[in-house]
Design an enzyme around this catalytic site. Sequence first.
Site, PDB file in Angstrom:
ATOM      1  N   TRP A  29       0.846  -1.195   0.000  1.00 50.29           N
ATOM      2  CA  TRP A  29       0.000   0.000   0.000  1.00 50.29           C
ATOM      3  C   TRP A  29       0.879   1.242   0.000  1.00 50.29           C
ATOM      4  CZ3 TRP A  29      -1.417   3.037   4.711  1.00 50.29           C
ATOM      5  CH2 TRP A  29      -2.366   4.031   4.433  1.00 50.29           C
ATOM      6  N   ASP A  53       0.927  -8.896  -0.917  1.00 49.16           N
ATOM      7  CA  ASP A  53      -0.438  -8.353  -0.881  1.00 49.16           C
ATOM      8  C   ASP A  53      -0.482  -7.012  -1.608  1.00 49.16           C
ATOM      9  OD1 ASP A  53      -3.211  -8.378   0.930  1.00 49.16           O
ATOM     10  OD2 ASP A  53      -2.431  -6.360   0.571  1.00 49.16           O
ATOM     11  N   TYR A  58      -4.219   0.272  -5.480  1.00 51.74           N
ATOM     12  CA  TYR A  58      -2.854   0.734  -5.234  1.00 51.74           C
ATOM     13  C   TYR A  58      -2.170   1.202  -6.516  1.00 51.74           C
ATOM     14  CZ  TYR A  58      -3.276  -1.927  -0.819  1.00 51.74           C
ATOM     15  OH  TYR A  58      -3.680  -2.446   0.389  1.00 51.74           O
ATOM     16  N   LYS A  83      -6.990  -7.063  -4.528  1.00 44.69           N
ATOM     17  CA  LYS A  83      -8.295  -6.658  -3.988  1.00 44.69           C
ATOM     18  C   LYS A  83      -9.124  -5.964  -5.051  1.00 44.69           C
ATOM     19  CE  LYS A  83      -5.819  -5.664   0.290  1.00 44.69           C
ATOM     20  NZ  LYS A  83      -4.492  -5.478  -0.332  1.00 44.69           N
ATOM     21  N   HIS A 113     -12.229  -4.854  -1.436  1.00 46.66           N
ATOM     22  CA  HIS A 113     -11.359  -3.971  -0.665  1.00 46.66           C
ATOM     23  C   HIS A 113     -12.087  -3.272   0.473  1.00 46.66           C
ATOM     24  CE1 HIS A 113      -7.424  -1.481  -1.265  1.00 46.66           C
ATOM     25  NE2 HIS A 113      -7.649  -1.714   0.003  1.00 46.66           N
ATOM     26  N   SER A 141     -12.511  -7.293   2.939  1.00 46.19           N
ATOM     27  CA  SER A 141     -11.626  -6.457   3.739  1.00 46.19           C
ATOM     28  C   SER A 141     -12.421  -5.287   4.292  1.00 46.19           C
ATOM     29  CB  SER A 141     -10.469  -5.937   2.867  1.00 46.19           C
ATOM     30  OG  SER A 141      -9.574  -5.141   3.613  1.00 46.19           O
ATOM     31  N   SER A 190      -1.787  -2.908   8.578  1.00 44.38           N
ATOM     32  CA  SER A 190      -1.288  -1.806   9.422  1.00 44.38           C
ATOM     33  C   SER A 190      -0.947  -2.285  10.838  1.00 44.38           C
ATOM     34  CB  SER A 190      -2.299  -0.658   9.479  1.00 44.38           C
ATOM     35  OG  SER A 190      -2.427  -0.032   8.220  1.00 44.38           O
ATOM     36  N   LEU A 192       1.739  -2.106  12.334  1.00 53.94           N
ATOM     37  CA  LEU A 192       2.653  -1.144  12.966  1.00 53.94           C
ATOM     38  C   LEU A 192       2.038   0.244  13.017  1.00 53.94           C
ATOM     39  CD1 LEU A 192       5.934  -2.275  11.153  1.00 53.94           C
ATOM     40  CD2 LEU A 192       4.873  -3.241  13.210  1.00 53.94           C
ATOM     41  N   SER A 233       6.944  -2.307   3.876  1.00 59.89           N
ATOM     42  CA  SER A 233       8.194  -1.559   3.893  1.00 59.89           C
ATOM     43  C   SER A 233       8.782  -1.590   2.496  1.00 59.89           C
ATOM     44  CB  SER A 233       9.200  -2.140   4.887  1.00 59.89           C
ATOM     45  OG  SER A 233      10.396  -1.361   4.872  1.00 59.89           O
ATOM     46  N   ARG A 238      14.603  -3.318   6.667  1.00 59.34           N
ATOM     47  CA  ARG A 238      13.378  -3.437   7.468  1.00 59.34           C
ATOM     48  C   ARG A 238      12.538  -4.632   7.036  1.00 59.34           C
ATOM     49  NH1 ARG A 238      11.891   2.955   7.326  1.00 59.34           N
ATOM     50  NH2 ARG A 238      13.728   3.680   8.475  1.00 59.34           N
ATOM     51  N   GLU A 240      13.768  -7.350   6.002  1.00 65.35           N
ATOM     52  CA  GLU A 240      14.460  -8.471   6.655  1.00 65.35           C
ATOM     53  C   GLU A 240      14.169  -8.494   8.148  1.00 65.35           C
ATOM     54  OE1 GLU A 240      18.864 -10.568   6.610  1.00 65.35           O
ATOM     55  OE2 GLU A 240      18.687  -8.454   6.073  1.00 65.35           O
ATOM     56  N   GLU A 241      14.226  -7.337   8.794  1.00 67.20           N
ATOM     57  CA  GLU A 241      13.930  -7.251  10.225  1.00 67.20           C
ATOM     58  C   GLU A 241      12.535  -7.771  10.541  1.00 67.20           C
ATOM     59  OE1 GLU A 241      12.528  -3.600  13.031  1.00 67.20           O
ATOM     60  OE2 GLU A 241      14.380  -3.254  11.932  1.00 67.20           O
TER      61      GLU A 241
END
Length: 276
Positions: A29, A53, A58, A83, A113, A141, A190, A192, A233, A238, A240-241
């Site tokens: 997104w 996704d 988008y 979506k 969506h 969604s 979302s 985070l 991301s 990030r 990978e994190e």
Amino acid sequence: MTAASGTTDGGTLALADGNLLPLLGLGVWQVPNGPECVNAVRWALELGYRHIDTAQAYGNEESVGRGLRESGVLRQEIFLTTKFYPRHDDPVAAAEASRRRLGVDQVDLYIIHWPEGGPTWAWPGMERARELGYARSIGVSNFSVRELDQVIAEATTKPVVNQVQFSALKYRRALLAANRQRDVALEAYSPLGTGRHLSNPVVGAIARRAGRTPAQVLLRWCLQRGLPVIPKSTHRDRIEENAQIFDFTLSEEDMAELDGLDETGGTDRALERKWW
């Protein structure tokens, strides 16, 4: 849940139709069509993600498809979601256009969506898209319990996923419970808070105790609630994190502290307010 061999995503969730949804995915997104999106998808797949996704709204399906191809990962190893944009008239025609943009024969999951124009009008077209082989699984969604029930009441094939805004700070307990009662997987977007939750002091304290990053703590909270999760991301480090969440466990005390951050009152609504 079952173990997924050869990937870093840690496992899959069996959907009601028997298809397997990887627990960790990359969301794209707000990533513009172009090299940034191509790289993010390619990096995620190179790092072991097996779930991507995207959405018609988008505007980046072409770049997602290019990233899939450039990764070298076999198509059958990747779970791909797009979506339906509910301002279009026909989910079948829209799915066919998505397939062309993505460069694939079918998507693994095709979801409405958001319930613009009412929750049920598009569902027969979603079912038809599945019957035609454009999608292996279909879902929704941003649907509340009431909206989900309206679809189920009229469906021949019921939704297997409801993708909603969900995190420790958006812990929609009633919505999660209702989805599970109906055998519909709740998938968290979302997780985070588009980065806002990373500076929460409680999350930070738990991260320090665990020797992890705030993002890893928030994503791990979702996993321990049994939720597939799709953090976004465009930075390789990030991405990978965010995948390093399967080799530690939050304690019961940590989970309780995170549960206590909920700002929704445990609602059964998917959103606090509509954007349409």
